[in-house]
Write a protein that holds these residues in place. Sequence first.
Motif, short mmCIF file in Angstrom:
data_model
loop_
_atom_site.label_atom_id
_atom_site.label_comp_id
_atom_site.label_asym_id
_atom_site.label_seq_id
_atom_site.Cartn_x
_atom_site.Cartn_y
_atom_site.Cartn_z
N ILE A 87 0.60 -1.25 0.09
CA ILE A 87 0.02 0.02 0.01
C ILE A 87 0.97 1.20 0.07
O ILE A 87 1.81 1.09 0.56
CB ILE A 87 -1.05 -0.03 1.29
N ALA A 88 0.75 2.24 -0.77
CA ALA A 88 1.30 3.42 -0.90
C ALA A 88 0.59 4.47 -0.27
O ALA A 88 -0.47 4.80 -0.67
CB ALA A 88 1.55 3.83 -2.19
N GLY A 89 1.10 5.50 0.61
CA GLY A 89 0.43 6.41 1.38
C GLY A 89 0.50 7.53 0.29
O GLY A 89 0.96 7.64 -0.84
N ILE A 113 -9.36 9.16 4.14
CA ILE A 113 -10.05 8.56 5.31
C ILE A 113 -10.53 7.25 5.34
O ILE A 113 -10.32 6.54 6.11
CB ILE A 113 -11.59 9.34 5.38
N GLY A 114 -10.82 6.45 4.13
CA GLY A 114 -11.19 5.12 3.76
C GLY A 114 -9.89 4.41 4.26
O GLY A 114 -10.03 3.24 5.02
N PRO A 122 -3.13 6.20 11.85
CA PRO A 122 -3.34 7.45 11.18
C PRO A 122 -2.63 7.41 10.01
O PRO A 122 -1.44 6.80 9.67
CB PRO A 122 -2.38 8.30 12.35
N LEU A 123 -2.99 8.47 9.21
CA LEU A 123 -2.39 8.57 7.88
C LEU A 123 -1.02 9.13 7.89
O LEU A 123 -0.38 8.67 6.89
CB LEU A 123 -3.28 9.72 7.05
N ARG A 124 -0.73 9.74 8.83
CA ARG A 124 0.87 10.30 8.95
C ARG A 124 1.77 9.04 8.84
O ARG A 124 2.80 9.16 8.55
CB ARG A 124 1.10 11.28 10.11
N SER A 186 -8.06 4.63 21.88
CA SER A 186 -7.30 4.49 20.56
C SER A 186 -7.05 2.94 20.23
O SER A 186 -6.63 2.77 19.20
CB SER A 186 -5.98 5.32 20.53
N LYS A 187 -7.34 1.99 21.15
CA LYS A 187 -7.43 0.76 20.86
C LYS A 187 -8.25 0.27 19.85
O LYS A 187 -9.50 0.56 20.01
CB LYS A 187 -7.59 -0.04 22.27
N PRO A 188 -7.84 -0.65 18.92
CA PRO A 188 -8.70 -0.91 17.74
C PRO A 188 -9.76 -2.01 18.33
O PRO A 188 -9.49 -2.78 19.44
CB PRO A 188 -7.84 -1.63 16.63
N ALA A 189 -11.00 -1.96 17.72
CA ALA A 189 -11.84 -3.07 18.23
C ALA A 189 -11.44 -4.38 17.78
O ALA A 189 -10.74 -4.64 16.96
CB ALA A 189 -13.22 -2.78 17.27
N PRO A 190 -11.72 -5.27 18.64
CA PRO A 190 -11.30 -6.84 18.30
C PRO A 190 -11.67 -7.12 17.04
O PRO A 190 -13.04 -7.10 16.66
CB PRO A 190 -12.19 -7.32 19.58
#
Length: 208
Positions: A87-89, A113-114, A122-124, A186-190
């Motif tokens: 994947i390329a940012g 955003i997607g 984060p996008l950064r 900020s923890k991702p959902a399981p």
Amino acid sequence: MGQASRLRFARGSSGADQWRFVFAEPAAPLRGHVLRYCGYVETTATPMKRRELPFGGIPMIINLGPTLRVAQASDRISWVRQGTGFIAGLHDRFTLTETSGAQRGMQIDFSPIGASLFLDRPLRALNNAVIDLETLLGPEAPFLIEALDAAPGWEERSRCSTKRSRSGCWRRRRSIANSPISGASSKPAPARSRSARWPKMSAGRASI
């Protein structure tokens, strides 16, 4: 509802070089997060190098063919082999790609955003970066490639990609929606087990 729209085919040739593309628009729930899907098959008489210019989306390449090589634009070009894809940012410079004379795979173009929702980061973290799929998706990457490779046609691959995109984006959206407005976690959902999302399919290649 929930499936990608009707496929659009394009093909071309120049001497011994041939290429074929299959385009699909995202399903309605994903519009705004996924820009488009593109399946491709290409054969060239010699290795092919390309200059990939920046654009306003974030492409994910799922490689179903020979290993690719990718290099960032800099004073000293350093090529990196990408077997599964990458994947390329968002970039402010071009990227170089090279194929050995054949390539086959699928590209999913995300909105910024997607991509953030799908990858849950984060996008950064992606700025001016090219990151291989195994680093991003972990042990799920081979299951994704196997499922797409074993699909009998591009319509099925498009549906498979839609399912994966919805799973990633919706999971993150639910996590945000269920968090308190102040001090949101900020923890991702399981995540569901990868076996639930990507049932193991027999290996094999299908022609376009």
